[in-house]
Design a protein around this motif. Structure first.
Motif, PDB file in Angstrom:
ATOM      1  N   LEU A   1       0.821  -1.218   0.000  1.00  0.00           N
ATOM      2  CA  LEU A   1       0.000   0.000   0.000  1.00  0.00           C
ATOM      3  C   LEU A   1       0.852   1.263   0.000  1.00  0.00           C
ATOM      4  CD1 LEU A   1      -2.808  -1.085   2.480  1.00  0.00           C
ATOM      5  CD2 LEU A   1      -3.023  -0.745   0.003  1.00  0.00           C
TER       6      LEU A   1
ATOM      7  N   GLN B   1       1.358   3.727  -5.076  1.00  0.00           N
ATOM      8  CA  GLN B   1       1.125   5.036  -5.705  1.00  0.00           C
ATOM      9  C   GLN B   1       2.279   5.427  -6.622  1.00  0.00           C
ATOM     10  OE1 GLN B   1      -1.761   6.814  -5.561  1.00  0.00           O
ATOM     11  NE2 GLN B   1      -0.845   8.122  -7.118  1.00  0.00           N
TER      12      GLN B   1
ATOM     13  N   PHE C   1      -6.343   6.191  -8.191  1.00  0.00           N
ATOM     14  CA  PHE C   1      -7.392   5.417  -7.542  1.00  0.00           C
ATOM     15  C   PHE C   1      -8.703   6.187  -7.631  1.00  0.00           C
ATOM     16  CE2 PHE C   1      -3.749   3.497  -5.466  1.00  0.00           C
ATOM     17  CZ  PHE C   1      -4.114   2.161  -5.449  1.00  0.00           C
TER      18      PHE C   1
ATOM     19  N   HIS D   1     -11.267   2.507  -3.531  1.00  0.00           N
ATOM     20  CA  HIS D   1     -10.312   1.676  -2.801  1.00  0.00           C
ATOM     21  C   HIS D   1     -10.957   1.122  -1.541  1.00  0.00           C
ATOM     22  CE1 HIS D   1      -6.732   0.352  -0.652  1.00  0.00           C
ATOM     23  NE2 HIS D   1      -6.173   0.279  -1.849  1.00  0.00           N
TER      24      HIS D   1
ATOM     25  N   VAL E   1     -11.398  -2.456  -5.740  1.00  0.00           N
ATOM     26  CA  VAL E   1     -10.433  -1.400  -6.038  1.00  0.00           C
ATOM     27  C   VAL E   1     -10.560  -1.084  -7.524  1.00  0.00           C
ATOM     28  CG1 VAL E   1      -7.994  -0.753  -6.143  1.00  0.00           C
ATOM     29  CG2 VAL E   1      -8.830  -2.178  -4.249  1.00  0.00           C
TER      30      VAL E   1
ATOM     31  N   ILE F   1      -8.829   1.579 -10.463  1.00  0.00           N
ATOM     32  CA  ILE F   1      -7.807   2.573 -10.797  1.00  0.00           C
ATOM     33  C   ILE F   1      -8.075   3.037 -12.218  1.00  0.00           C
ATOM     34  CG2 ILE F   1      -5.339   3.018 -11.029  1.00  0.00           C
ATOM     35  CD1 ILE F   1      -4.896   0.560  -9.180  1.00  0.00           C
TER      36      ILE F   1
END
Length: 114
Positions: free
Chosen positions: A22, A26, A36, A39, A55, A57
């Protein structure tokens, strides 16, 4: 046209590897203009069942989404997640501006009429 990476994840186990994943993900998205949009939200199931977490993206296009997933930076951290969280991951195109489902229905009717 935007594209999306969607992960439907099951039975997340939070541990040091997941926290590292996590913390590092990014930086893997930034070169591909990924961001994102969802999430792990709490969901309200209206039909069927929904085990797990979601999730999503967003990327500028499918090429950027695929390039991110295949990038050495993401592939380096991917085992940190897959070792502890199972699930499915897909990449798909979004819709163009002005999409109208009634036009899609008309095209399908015309196709079926043959």
């Amino acid at each position: 046209m935007p594209a999306f990476a969607l992960a439907h994840l099951h039975d997340p186990q939070v541990n040091e590897d997941i926290l590292s994943y996590l913390e590092r993900i990014q930086a893997t998205l930034e070169p591909f203009d990924g961001r994102f949009v969802v999430h792990g939200p709490e969901v309200t199931v209206l039909e069927g069942d929904w085990p797990g977490s979601l999730v999503i993206i967003e990327f500028p296009d499918r090429e950027q989404a695929s390039a991110w997933y295949e990038s050495p930076a993401y592939q380096e951290i991917l085992p940190l997640r897959t070792q502890y969280i199972s699930g499915s991951v897909i990449i798909f195109d979004g819709l163009p501006p002005g999409f109208d489902p009634s036009r899609k229905a008309a095209a399908l009717r015309a196709q079926a009429a043959g």
